[in-house]
Design a protein around this motif. Sequence first.
Motif, PDB file in Angstrom:
ATOM      1  N   ALA A  22      -9.000   2.624  -2.424  1.00  0.00           N
ATOM      2  CA  ALA A  22      -8.778   3.612  -3.186  1.00  0.00           C
ATOM      3  C   ALA A  22      -7.998   3.222  -4.567  1.00  0.00           C
ATOM      4  O   ALA A  22      -6.984   2.407  -4.392  1.00  0.00           O
ATOM      5  CB  ALA A  22      -8.033   4.753  -2.524  1.00  0.00           C
ATOM      6  N   TYR A  27     -10.511   9.085   3.608  1.00  0.00           N
ATOM      7  CA  TYR A  27      -9.072   9.443   3.184  1.00  0.00           C
ATOM      8  C   TYR A  27      -8.270   8.154   3.285  1.00  0.00           C
ATOM      9  O   TYR A  27      -7.978   7.671   4.333  1.00  0.00           O
ATOM     10  CB  TYR A  27      -8.491  10.708   4.046  1.00  0.00           C
ATOM     11  CG  TYR A  27      -8.908  12.101   3.673  1.00  0.00           C
ATOM     12  CD1 TYR A  27      -7.986  12.990   3.718  1.00  0.00           C
ATOM     13  CD2 TYR A  27     -10.184  12.424   3.635  1.00  0.00           C
ATOM     14  CE1 TYR A  27      -8.358  14.408   3.227  1.00  0.00           C
ATOM     15  CE2 TYR A  27     -10.656  13.444   3.432  1.00  0.00           C
ATOM     16  CZ  TYR A  27      -9.706  14.628   3.205  1.00  0.00           C
ATOM     17  OH  TYR A  27     -10.106  15.953   3.098  1.00  0.00           O
ATOM     18  N   TRP A  87      -9.053   9.648  -9.515  1.00  0.00           N
ATOM     19  CA  TRP A  87      -9.044   8.732  -8.646  1.00  0.00           C
ATOM     20  C   TRP A  87     -10.442   8.364  -7.837  1.00  0.00           C
ATOM     21  O   TRP A  87     -11.383   9.352  -7.905  1.00  0.00           O
ATOM     22  CB  TRP A  87      -8.111   9.131  -7.211  1.00  0.00           C
ATOM     23  CG  TRP A  87      -6.718   9.083  -7.783  1.00  0.00           C
ATOM     24  CD1 TRP A  87      -6.177  10.101  -8.171  1.00  0.00           C
ATOM     25  CD2 TRP A  87      -5.585   8.116  -7.352  1.00  0.00           C
ATOM     26  NE1 TRP A  87      -4.704  10.032  -8.732  1.00  0.00           N
ATOM     27  CE2 TRP A  87      -4.346   8.609  -8.025  1.00  0.00           C
ATOM     28  CE3 TRP A  87      -5.696   6.903  -6.838  1.00  0.00           C
ATOM     29  CZ2 TRP A  87      -3.277   7.898  -8.038  1.00  0.00           C
ATOM     30  CZ3 TRP A  87      -4.594   6.001  -6.922  1.00  0.00           C
ATOM     31  CH2 TRP A  87      -3.337   6.702  -7.534  1.00  0.00           C
ATOM     32  N   ARG A  88     -10.576   7.194  -7.611  1.00  0.00           N
ATOM     33  CA  ARG A  88     -11.862   6.820  -6.732  1.00  0.00           C
ATOM     34  C   ARG A  88     -11.436   6.721  -5.356  1.00  0.00           C
ATOM     35  O   ARG A  88     -10.574   5.689  -5.163  1.00  0.00           O
ATOM     36  CB  ARG A  88     -12.334   5.568  -7.378  1.00  0.00           C
ATOM     37  CG  ARG A  88     -12.950   5.515  -8.660  1.00  0.00           C
ATOM     38  CD  ARG A  88     -13.897   4.436  -9.446  1.00  0.00           C
ATOM     39  NE  ARG A  88     -13.032   3.290  -9.540  1.00  0.00           N
ATOM     40  CZ  ARG A  88     -12.301   2.956 -10.396  1.00  0.00           C
ATOM     41  NH1 ARG A  88     -12.348   3.860 -11.481  1.00  0.00           N
ATOM     42  NH2 ARG A  88     -11.517   1.977 -10.444  1.00  0.00           N
ATOM     43  N   PRO A  89     -12.169   7.107  -4.333  1.00  0.00           N
ATOM     44  CA  PRO A  89     -11.818   7.205  -3.081  1.00  0.00           C
ATOM     45  C   PRO A  89     -12.042   5.933  -2.412  1.00  0.00           C
ATOM     46  O   PRO A  89     -13.022   5.098  -2.861  1.00  0.00           O
ATOM     47  CB  PRO A  89     -12.485   8.218  -2.434  1.00  0.00           C
ATOM     48  CG  PRO A  89     -13.611   8.520  -3.284  1.00  0.00           C
ATOM     49  CD  PRO A  89     -13.238   8.463  -4.755  1.00  0.00           C
ATOM     50  N   PRO A 102     -16.937   7.385   1.683  1.00  0.00           N
ATOM     51  CA  PRO A 102     -15.712   7.718   1.113  1.00  0.00           C
ATOM     52  C   PRO A 102     -14.816   8.219   2.556  1.00  0.00           C
ATOM     53  O   PRO A 102     -15.202   8.965   3.432  1.00  0.00           O
ATOM     54  CB  PRO A 102     -15.778   9.025   0.441  1.00  0.00           C
ATOM     55  CG  PRO A 102     -17.353   8.867  -0.123  1.00  0.00           C
ATOM     56  CD  PRO A 102     -17.957   8.371   0.937  1.00  0.00           C
ATOM     57  N   LYS A 135     -13.603   3.520   0.555  1.00  0.00           N
ATOM     58  CA  LYS A 135     -14.915   3.407   1.300  1.00  0.00           C
ATOM     59  C   LYS A 135     -14.877   2.632   2.435  1.00  0.00           C
ATOM     60  O   LYS A 135     -14.481   1.539   2.310  1.00  0.00           O
ATOM     61  CB  LYS A 135     -16.179   3.353   0.371  1.00  0.00           C
ATOM     62  CG  LYS A 135     -16.337   4.201  -0.417  1.00  0.00           C
ATOM     63  CD  LYS A 135     -17.958   3.813  -1.435  1.00  0.00           C
ATOM     64  CE  LYS A 135     -17.988   4.948  -2.535  1.00  0.00           C
ATOM     65  NZ  LYS A 135     -19.414   4.810  -3.277  1.00  0.00           N
ATOM     66  N   GLY A 184     -11.692  12.494  -3.970  1.00  0.00           N
ATOM     67  CA  GLY A 184     -11.248  11.855  -5.046  1.00  0.00           C
ATOM     68  C   GLY A 184     -10.156  12.640  -5.544  1.00  0.00           C
ATOM     69  O   GLY A 184      -9.331  12.220  -6.339  1.00  0.00           O
ATOM     70  N   VAL A 215      -5.410   9.749  -1.217  1.00  0.00           N
ATOM     71  CA  VAL A 215      -6.567   9.950  -2.243  1.00  0.00           C
ATOM     72  C   VAL A 215      -7.532  10.440  -1.041  1.00  0.00           C
ATOM     73  O   VAL A 215      -7.903   9.798  -0.265  1.00  0.00           O
ATOM     74  CB  VAL A 215      -7.127   8.574  -2.792  1.00  0.00           C
ATOM     75  CG1 VAL A 215      -8.088   8.926  -3.684  1.00  0.00           C
ATOM     76  CG2 VAL A 215      -5.813   8.106  -3.823  1.00  0.00           C
ATOM     77  N   GLU A 216      -8.068  11.615  -1.167  1.00  0.00           N
ATOM     78  CA  GLU A 216      -9.005  12.166  -0.324  1.00  0.00           C
ATOM     79  C   GLU A 216     -10.253  11.513  -0.629  1.00  0.00           C
ATOM     80  O   GLU A 216     -10.571  11.175  -1.692  1.00  0.00           O
ATOM     81  CB  GLU A 216      -9.168  13.643  -0.323  1.00  0.00           C
ATOM     82  CG  GLU A 216      -7.575  14.471  -0.133  1.00  0.00           C
ATOM     83  CD  GLU A 216      -7.628  15.935  -0.591  1.00  0.00           C
ATOM     84  OE1 GLU A 216      -8.795  16.540  -1.076  1.00  0.00           O
ATOM     85  OE2 GLU A 216      -6.622  16.569  -0.411  1.00  0.00           O
ATOM     86  N   ALA A 217     -11.364  11.840   0.299  1.00  0.00           N
ATOM     87  CA  ALA A 217     -12.868  11.418   0.027  1.00  0.00           C
ATOM     88  C   ALA A 217     -13.366  11.830  -1.030  1.00  0.00           C
ATOM     89  O   ALA A 217     -14.365  11.419  -1.873  1.00  0.00           O
ATOM     90  CB  ALA A 217     -13.601  11.662   1.672  1.00  0.00           C
ATOM     91  N   SER A 247      -6.085  13.913  -5.155  1.00  0.00           N
ATOM     92  CA  SER A 247      -4.970  13.226  -4.855  1.00  0.00           C
ATOM     93  C   SER A 247      -3.739  14.080  -4.493  1.00  0.00           C
ATOM     94  O   SER A 247      -3.789  15.117  -5.065  1.00  0.00           O
ATOM     95  CB  SER A 247      -4.551  12.068  -5.942  1.00  0.00           C
ATOM     96  OG  SER A 247      -4.169  12.843  -6.958  1.00  0.00           O
TER      97      SER A 247
END
Length: 485
Positions: free
Chosen positions: A51, A127, A116-118, A125, A120, A88, A84-86, A90
């Motif tokens: 993330a 958390y 944000w970019r989650p 994606p 992987k 994106g 950061v959630e799946a 936050s």
Amino acid sequence: MLAFLYRRKLSFITLFVFLLPAPLFAQNLFLEKIDVCSTASFCMDCGDPKATCDQFTLDYICDQINRKYILKDAFGSISFQVLVEASGFSCVLSHTDVTNGPLTAELIRYLNGNIWRPAKENGKPVYASVNVIFRFANGKISSQMQRMDLAELKPPGDPAIYNKTTTYANPSLKSYEFTTWTKYNSPLPDNISKSCIVDKSDVLWYTTIKGLTRFDGQNFNPVNEFNSPFNAETDVADINVDKDNNKWVYVDDKMYKYSDAGWQIFDFKKFVPPGAIRILNNRHGDLLFATKAGLVVLRKDKVVVLNKKTIPLLPSSNVYYVYEDSRKRLWIGTSKGCIMIDHNVPTTFNTSNTPLKDTYISNATEDEAGNLYFSLTACNATPGDNDKEGIAILKTNGSWLHYNDKNSGMPSNHVNDMLYDKYEHVLWIGTEQSGIVRFNLKDGWENYHNNNSAMPGYTINKLAQDSKGVIYAATANGLLRIKKK
């Protein structure tokens, strides 16, 4: 401490930032928790890719803060753990500002509103939490992602206890409070430290291979390009303090002196070509530099070099350690053995019937009665546990004792440092593989390590004590503080 002015109200606000340890595997990494995030399941800085947010976004946040606040006298840092959630989105989970000041609240709003970019895992994606650190220096705020080495979060493993006959009841263990700081729950630049020193103001100077930090018991203050000749990731080899509270720092074969006049470089190479191995001092505060080409003594700006040319009986010019006892005898440990100089009369030990035969002293200390304690390293040592090593004691009556893991409560033989605790009248011993030994100078041996206490690991490289009796340990797994309850 961070001090700053809000540009609109022009009111003075003081923010105290200090860090206390948090369990590295807890969901909330830092002390100050924010219980508004959905934290049913997430991992710490995991995934491939991890993330992240663009540095441009963090720079934008800093620019907004720099415009809004006057940060002229601000120094220190605040760290944030961001979930950061799946999707994106936050959410800040925890941070290090125990005052929860308005600046921190504003930084939280910015971080929660970031793009944000989650992370992987297997292309999906997930958390994940990441750390962001904001630093205050030179009148400005700056920020960056603080990545976690997940391997460093794992326990360091089991200590090596070669002593198979001693049962360690550790009755004094409950009397101490253990506190650990790492680079993940504090501004420490790295977890591995070889040296530390407490100066006459009770400030801890803590060296790592990625920078030097000061700690006053509450605040961590980095020594970097804003306040020294070094940058934030300078590999600091050793540090010590003299009788005038000047700090001496050895970096990249150069010796630096820090005093009220600021930083000065000491022209060390004109005395010995290879540079210093260790910075030591005697009972009067004179500086002693152990080098591969001899012992360099700095006294009142005069320099004397002791080597095989000036002392033919010196076993080797490759000096590892030196100690001056209360009787003004000079003990020198070299790669080929030890020598003691008493009123210019040298005594060697390689042909003696003492524990110093075929060993060299690597540390020394003395109690109130004048008994001397030496940690020993075998000359031409091979890997593994060596019974020639351990602790040698020279009693005031001239008799010698030798303690190792076969005849005492020593858990193993290789010792990195020792400290005589004048407040409790005990000997603290930092070992390479077995943690810390507490020896009450009679028959009471205790052994503290990561399997029986809140210590971060079992490799103890350096011990230091402040004027209140608080002990600090430089370890391979973070900074340890041992405080009497």
